[in-house]
Design a protein around this motif. Structure first.
Motif, PDB file in Angstrom:
ATOM      1  N   GLU A  27       0.814  -1.176  -0.117  1.00  0.00           N
ATOM      2  CA  GLU A  27       0.190  -0.051   0.018  1.00  0.00           C
ATOM      3  C   GLU A  27       0.880   1.382   0.035  1.00  0.00           C
ATOM      4  O   GLU A  27       1.676   1.486   0.843  1.00  0.00           O
ATOM      5  CB  GLU A  27      -0.817  -0.201   1.151  1.00  0.00           C
ATOM      6  N   ILE A  28       0.506   2.001  -0.901  1.00  0.00           N
ATOM      7  CA  ILE A  28       1.207   3.535  -1.145  1.00  0.00           C
ATOM      8  C   ILE A  28       0.672   4.506  -0.134  1.00  0.00           C
ATOM      9  O   ILE A  28       1.289   5.200   0.623  1.00  0.00           O
ATOM     10  CB  ILE A  28       1.098   4.058  -2.349  1.00  0.00           C
ATOM     11  N   GLY A  29      -0.842   4.430  -0.137  1.00  0.00           N
ATOM     12  CA  GLY A  29      -1.295   5.570   0.847  1.00  0.00           C
ATOM     13  C   GLY A  29      -2.796   5.614   0.170  1.00  0.00           C
ATOM     14  O   GLY A  29      -3.006   5.610  -0.835  1.00  0.00           O
ATOM     15  N   GLY A  30      -3.691   6.043   1.088  1.00  0.00           N
ATOM     16  CA  GLY A  30      -4.958   6.069   0.760  1.00  0.00           C
ATOM     17  C   GLY A  30      -5.635   5.195  -0.057  1.00  0.00           C
ATOM     18  O   GLY A  30      -6.519   5.527  -0.948  1.00  0.00           O
ATOM     19  N   GLY A  31      -5.530   4.075   0.242  1.00  0.00           N
ATOM     20  CA  GLY A  31      -6.171   2.920  -0.333  1.00  0.00           C
ATOM     21  C   GLY A  31      -5.492   2.402  -1.576  1.00  0.00           C
ATOM     22  O   GLY A  31      -6.183   1.732  -2.564  1.00  0.00           O
ATOM     23  N   LEU A  32      -4.365   3.201  -2.084  1.00  0.00           N
ATOM     24  CA  LEU A  32      -3.721   2.973  -3.365  1.00  0.00           C
ATOM     25  C   LEU A  32      -2.610   2.109  -3.252  1.00  0.00           C
ATOM     26  O   LEU A  32      -1.545   2.312  -2.362  1.00  0.00           O
ATOM     27  CB  LEU A  32      -3.580   4.269  -3.976  1.00  0.00           C
ATOM     28  N   LEU A  87      -2.215  -0.961  -8.610  1.00  0.00           N
ATOM     29  CA  LEU A  87      -3.047   0.063  -9.219  1.00  0.00           C
ATOM     30  C   LEU A  87      -2.457   1.276  -9.521  1.00  0.00           C
ATOM     31  O   LEU A  87      -2.688   1.768 -10.781  1.00  0.00           O
ATOM     32  CB  LEU A  87      -3.919   0.382  -7.929  1.00  0.00           C
ATOM     33  N   ALA A  88      -1.494   1.791  -8.935  1.00  0.00           N
ATOM     34  CA  ALA A  88      -0.699   2.774  -9.384  1.00  0.00           C
ATOM     35  C   ALA A  88       0.214   2.449 -10.774  1.00  0.00           C
ATOM     36  O   ALA A  88      -0.121   3.436 -11.787  1.00  0.00           O
ATOM     37  CB  ALA A  88       0.362   3.251  -8.495  1.00  0.00           C
ATOM     38  N   LEU A  89       0.717   1.381 -10.781  1.00  0.00           N
ATOM     39  CA  LEU A  89       1.229   0.985 -12.143  1.00  0.00           C
ATOM     40  C   LEU A  89       0.302   0.737 -13.181  1.00  0.00           C
ATOM     41  O   LEU A  89       0.706   0.910 -14.434  1.00  0.00           O
ATOM     42  CB  LEU A  89       2.303  -0.213 -11.928  1.00  0.00           C
ATOM     43  N   GLY A  90      -0.804   0.401 -12.811  1.00  0.00           N
ATOM     44  CA  GLY A  90      -2.130   0.078 -13.766  1.00  0.00           C
ATOM     45  C   GLY A  90      -2.385   1.465 -14.515  1.00  0.00           C
ATOM     46  O   GLY A  90      -2.785   1.519 -15.647  1.00  0.00           O
TER      47      GLY A  90
END
Length: 159
Positions: free
Chosen positions: A111-116, A120-123
């Motif tokens: 998890e990166i932060g805030g549910g992300l 998902l970030a790479l997508g």
């Protein structure tokens, strides 16, 4: 009184015999005048054909035809490099994303932060990377491929 057949018929078969000599064959030239003059047009001809055009004399110094030496080869090489760069940029990123998803699920679930999370970030970065590949394709095309193609076009137009 006996009957004698005419000399042109064979006594056995009743068919005309070929004469011992052959008459001269007509020449290969037509009996009518050539169609360059309007008064000698044949019924199916609407107008006289245009006179044959003379080709210009070849240049004193022969120039190689475009593409026979290095011109077209350089253009193909530049275009091949362009395709590979754009394809590897877009597909390389997507392949990396798939490999990380399949073989590094712990990294992708981080998890990166805030549910992300990382996956998902790479997508979500897939769209900007694809747009970057398009921009890179256009830039390389303008700088390398287009000038070579324009030079070949100019060379071909001069001939």
């Amino acid at each position: 009184m006996s009957y004698e057949p005419p000399p042109s018929h064979s006594p056995r078969h009743g068919r005309p015999q070929q004469p011992a000599y052959r008459p001269a064959r007509p020449s290969h030239r037509p009996a009518y005048p050539p169609p360059q003059r309007p008064e000698s047009l044949l019924p199916w001809q609407s107008s006289a054909p245009a006179p044959p055009t003379r080709r210009p004399a070849p240049p004193a110094v022969p120039r190689p035809a475009p593409g026979h030496h290095g011109d077209l080869r350089r253009l193909r090489t530049a275009y091949r490099l362009l395709r590979r760069t754009a394809t590897l940029t877009a597909l390389g990123y997507f392949t990396l994303f798939l490999l990380l998803s399949g073989f590094a699920p712990d990294l992708m679930n981080h998890e990166i932060g805030g549910g992300l999370n990382t996956g998902l970030a790479l997508g979500l970065c897939q769209l900007p990377v694809t747009l970057l590949a398009i921009a890179l394709y256009e830039r390389i095309a303008r700088r390398t491929v287009d000038p070579l193609a324009a030079e070949l076009r100019r060379t071909g137009a001069r001939r």
